[in-house]
Each structure stands twice: as structure tokens, then as C-alpha cells.
Design a protein around this motif. Structure first.
Motif, PDB file in Angstrom:
ATOM      1  N   VAL A 139       0.818  -1.215   0.000  1.00 51.86           N
ATOM      2  CA  VAL A 139       0.000   0.000   0.000  1.00 51.86           C
ATOM      3  C   VAL A 139       0.853   1.267   0.000  1.00 51.86           C
ATOM      4  N   VAL A 140       1.932   1.279   0.774  1.00 52.44           N
ATOM      5  CA  VAL A 140       2.787   2.471   0.864  1.00 52.44           C
ATOM      6  C   VAL A 140       4.257   2.037   0.794  1.00 52.44           C
ATOM      7  N   LYS A 141       5.120   3.002   0.544  1.00 48.30           N
ATOM      8  CA  LYS A 141       6.560   2.715   0.541  1.00 48.30           C
ATOM      9  C   LYS A 141       7.022   2.497   1.990  1.00 48.30           C
ATOM     10  N   ILE A 142       7.760   1.428   2.181  1.00 43.34           N
ATOM     11  CA  ILE A 142       8.319   1.125   3.503  1.00 43.34           C
ATOM     12  C   ILE A 142       9.846   1.282   3.421  1.00 43.34           C
ATOM     13  N   ASP A 143      10.414   1.937   4.414  1.00 44.41           N
ATOM     14  CA  ASP A 143      11.849   2.216   4.376  1.00 44.41           C
ATOM     15  C   ASP A 143      12.685   1.106   5.017  1.00 44.41           C
ATOM     16  N   TYR A 144      12.157   0.499   6.067  1.00 40.90           N
ATOM     17  CA  TYR A 144      12.898  -0.572   6.742  1.00 40.90           C
ATOM     18  C   TYR A 144      11.931  -1.675   7.176  1.00 40.90           C
ATOM     19  N   PHE A 145      12.447  -2.896   7.212  1.00 44.26           N
ATOM     20  CA  PHE A 145      11.671  -4.062   7.654  1.00 44.26           C
ATOM     21  C   PHE A 145      12.399  -4.705   8.845  1.00 44.26           C
ATOM     22  N   LEU A 146      11.678  -4.918   9.921  1.00 47.61           N
ATOM     23  CA  LEU A 146      12.259  -5.582  11.092  1.00 47.61           C
ATOM     24  C   LEU A 146      11.557  -6.930  11.251  1.00 47.61           C
ATOM     25  N   PRO A 147      12.171  -8.032  10.771  1.00 51.20           N
ATOM     26  CA  PRO A 147      11.484  -9.326  10.807  1.00 51.20           C
ATOM     27  C   PRO A 147      11.410  -9.921  12.216  1.00 51.20           C
ATOM     28  N   GLY A 148      10.551 -10.942  12.324  1.00 52.98           N
ATOM     29  CA  GLY A 148      10.379 -11.652  13.594  1.00 52.98           C
ATOM     30  C   GLY A 148       8.939 -11.577  14.039  1.00 52.98           C
ATOM     31  N   CYS A 149       8.539 -12.524  14.850  1.00 56.76           N
ATOM     32  CA  CYS A 149       7.178 -12.527  15.397  1.00 56.76           C
ATOM     33  C   CYS A 149       7.262 -12.804  16.897  1.00 56.76           C
ATOM     34  N   ASP A 161      19.454   2.638  17.721  1.00 57.65           N
ATOM     35  CA  ASP A 161      20.783   3.155  18.078  1.00 57.65           C
ATOM     36  C   ASP A 161      21.544   3.549  16.809  1.00 57.65           C
ATOM     37  N   GLN A 162      21.538   2.675  15.818  1.00 57.35           N
ATOM     38  CA  GLN A 162      22.274   2.966  14.589  1.00 57.35           C
ATOM     39  C   GLN A 162      21.618   4.109  13.814  1.00 57.35           C
ATOM     40  N   LEU A 163      20.306   4.098  13.783  1.00 57.14           N
ATOM     41  CA  LEU A 163      19.595   5.150  13.045  1.00 57.14           C
ATOM     42  C   LEU A 163      19.842   6.520  13.690  1.00 57.14           C
ATOM     43  N   LEU A 164      19.764   6.572  15.006  1.00 53.76           N
ATOM     44  CA  LEU A 164      19.935   7.848  15.705  1.00 53.76           C
ATOM     45  C   LEU A 164      21.374   8.349  15.594  1.00 53.76           C
ATOM     46  N   ASN A 165      22.316   7.410  15.388  1.00 51.07           N
ATOM     47  CA  ASN A 165      23.720   7.811  15.260  1.00 51.07           C
ATOM     48  C   ASN A 165      24.162   7.947  13.808  1.00 51.07           C
ATOM     49  N   GLY A 166      23.205   7.870  12.895  1.00 53.74           N
ATOM     50  CA  GLY A 166      23.520   8.059  11.487  1.00 53.74           C
ATOM     51  C   GLY A 166      24.370   6.954  10.888  1.00 53.74           C
ATOM     52  N   GLN A 167      24.329   5.770  11.499  1.00 47.93           N
ATOM     53  CA  GLN A 167      25.122   4.641  10.993  1.00 47.93           C
ATOM     54  C   GLN A 167      24.272   3.763  10.081  1.00 47.93           C
ATOM     55  N   PRO A 168      24.930   2.991   9.186  1.00 51.56           N
ATOM     56  CA  PRO A 168      24.155   2.031   8.381  1.00 51.56           C
ATOM     57  C   PRO A 168      23.518   0.980   9.289  1.00 51.56           C
ATOM     58  N   ILE A 169      22.338   0.531   8.909  1.00 52.28           N
ATOM     59  CA  ILE A 169      21.628  -0.445   9.738  1.00 52.28           C
ATOM     60  C   ILE A 169      22.183  -1.837   9.452  1.00 52.28           C
ATOM     61  N   GLU A 170      22.734  -2.471  10.462  1.00 48.43           N
ATOM     62  CA  GLU A 170      23.278  -3.826  10.318  1.00 48.43           C
ATOM     63  C   GLU A 170      22.891  -4.646  11.527  1.00 48.43           C
ATOM     64  N   PHE A 171      22.284  -5.794  11.257  1.00 50.91           N
ATOM     65  CA  PHE A 171      21.904  -6.679  12.359  1.00 50.91           C
ATOM     66  C   PHE A 171      22.857  -7.863  12.420  1.00 50.91           C
ATOM     67  N   THR A 172      23.041  -8.397  13.624  1.00 53.07           N
ATOM     68  CA  THR A 172      23.827  -9.617  13.745  1.00 53.07           C
ATOM     69  C   THR A 172      22.959 -10.791  13.281  1.00 53.07           C
ATOM     70  N   TYR A 173      23.626 -11.893  12.957  1.00 52.17           N
ATOM     71  CA  TYR A 173      22.909 -13.079  12.486  1.00 52.17           C
ATOM     72  C   TYR A 173      21.872 -13.527  13.519  1.00 52.17           C
ATOM     73  N   SER A 174      22.262 -13.486  14.798  1.00 50.37           N
ATOM     74  CA  SER A 174      21.369 -14.001  15.848  1.00 50.37           C
ATOM     75  C   SER A 174      20.158 -13.093  16.074  1.00 50.37           C
ATOM     76  N   GLN A 175      20.255 -11.825  15.636  1.00 50.23           N
ATOM     77  CA  GLN A 175      19.110 -10.927  15.831  1.00 50.23           C
ATOM     78  C   GLN A 175      18.022 -11.153  14.776  1.00 50.23           C
ATOM     79  N   ILE A 176      18.401 -11.790  13.676  1.00 48.47           N
ATOM     80  CA  ILE A 176      17.439 -11.927  12.568  1.00 48.47           C
ATOM     81  C   ILE A 176      16.762 -13.292  12.620  1.00 48.47           C
ATOM     82  N   HIS A 177      15.480 -13.280  12.829  1.00 48.63           N
ATOM     83  CA  HIS A 177      14.700 -14.516  12.686  1.00 48.63           C
ATOM     84  C   HIS A 177      13.298 -14.143  12.251  1.00 48.63           C
ATOM     85  N   TYR A 178      12.562 -15.135  11.822  1.00 46.53           N
ATOM     86  CA  TYR A 178      11.235 -14.867  11.254  1.00 46.53           C
ATOM     87  C   TYR A 178      10.118 -15.509  12.067  1.00 46.53           C
ATOM     88  N   ASP A 179      10.474 -16.066  13.189  1.00 47.45           N
ATOM     89  CA  ASP A 179       9.457 -16.712  14.026  1.00 47.45           C
ATOM     90  C   ASP A 179       9.256 -15.931  15.303  1.00 47.45           C
TER      91      ASP A 179
END
Ligand code: SF4
Length: 179
Positions: A139-149, A161-179
Motif C-alpha cells: 500500500v505504501v513505501k516502507i523504508d525498513y523491515f524488522l522481521p520476527g514474530c 541506536d544505529q539510526l539515531l547515530n547516522g550509521q548504516p543499519i546492520e543486524f547480527t545473524y542471531s538478531q534476525i529470525h522470522y518466528d
């Protein structure tokens, strides 16, 4: 004048679990509160949405009120974020997409266990359900996706933290899941 980043959040066809996970950053909320301020969100009593730097939305789009609020968030938030599986791909509520809306309504309000006065609610105060649950990016443009349920608290912390400090957004492997 406040220099804090203004954040709005909302839940569309969500369960509030993503908001709960956000709050799971626990005492770091105090540190965060020095850098951000909340606009309209279930965490405040603000009823109208003002201009915001960041909008976080949980839940897919399932009714007419969701649609209007989603459009308003896109209009008023510089950065719009889909948080959680429901916002990203419809999530568990999108299981109803396998059925017609009529079937869903009849199952709940006509054939449901314990229903004594079967009728499908039709009061104009109630937002109309859409035929399907839609992910927000349809429906609309989305700028970032934060997966997980839901997305883990550490992902919320890292993201802000990264956004407020003007850094590129990078997640660690363990932070990313879809469940
Ligand atoms: S992604 Fe999961 S936790 Fe978040 S609103 Fe949907 S069901 Fe709830």
C-alpha cells in the motif's frame, strides 16, 4: 526547542506483541528517552498524529481504518518501518486469506460455538473488513523491515541506536529470525 527524535507507533492487524518486544529493551528505555520523544502511539494518550521522524507499524492491513491510518503514517513520518511478520507479509492473520470474507464472518458470528443470536455486525461505527490481509508495502513505501514474530528487543535497540547515530543499519545473524 526539543532536539529529540519524534517517534510514532501503531498496531493495525497486529497483536501488540511487537510493542511488547520493543519495551523488552527494559532499562535502556531510560537512555532512549533522552534521545527520543513519542508522538501518537499506544504508549501515550496522544490521539492525533503529528509530523514524526520515525513511524513504527506492527500488523498488516485488514480493514478500512487500518488503510487510512497507514496512509496517514506514510504522509507524516519521514521514515516508515514495518515491524514484525504481520506488517511484512500479513503474518498469522493472513491465514484468513485462504477463505472468503463471508466464510470468515459466518464462522465467527453465525456458526461460532456459544453464539445465541447469530448476526454479522453491521454498525457503521465498525470499520469494514477488507477481503484480504495485506502487507504494508503493498500500500505504501516502507523504508525498513524488522522481521520476527516479534522482532527481538535487541533488534529494536540496534535499529534505533544505529539510526539515531547516522550509521548504516546492520543486524547480527542471531538478531534476525522470522518466528
Ligand atoms: S508479528 Fe507477531 S508479535 Fe508482531 S503483531 Fe504480528 S503476531 Fe504479534
Amino acid at each position: 526547542m526539543s532536539q529529540r527524535i519524534r517517534i510514532a507507533t501503531t498496531s493495525l492487524a497486529g497483536c501488540f506483541g511487537c510493542h511488547m518486544s520493543f519495551l523488552d529493551i527494559d532499562e535502556r528505555l531510560i537512555e532512549l528517552s533522552e534521545k527520543i520523544e513519542f508522538d501518537r502511539t499506544p504508549l501515550t494518550d496522544i490521539k492525533t498524529l503529528g509530523h514524526c521522524d520515525i513511524g513504527l507499524i506492527e500488523g498488516g492491513m485488514g480493514n478500512t481504518e487500518n488503510y487510512e491510518l497507514l496512509r496517514e503514517f506514510r504522509e507524516k513520518c519521514d521514515i516508515l518501518v514495518s515491524m514484525g511478520a504481520c506488517a511484512i507479509n500479513g503474518g498469522i492473520p493472513a491465514m484468513r486469506n485462504s477463505f472468503t470474507l463471508k466464510e470468515c464472518l459466518e464462522t465467527a458470528y453465525v456458526e461460532g460455538v456459544g453464539v445465541t443470536d447469530p448476526q454479522i455486525p453491521g454498525d457503521p461505527e465498525i470499520p469494514l473488513l477488507l477481503n484480504k490481509i495485506h502487507p504494508l508495502h503493498e500500500v505504501v513505501k516502507i523504508d525498513y523491515f524488522l522481521p520476527g514474530c516479534p522482532p527481538p528487543a535487541e533488534m529494536f535497540w540496534t535499529f534505533l541506536d544505529q539510526l539515531l547515530n547516522g550509521q548504516p543499519i546492520e543486524f547480527t545473524y542471531s538478531q534476525i529470525h522470522y518466528d
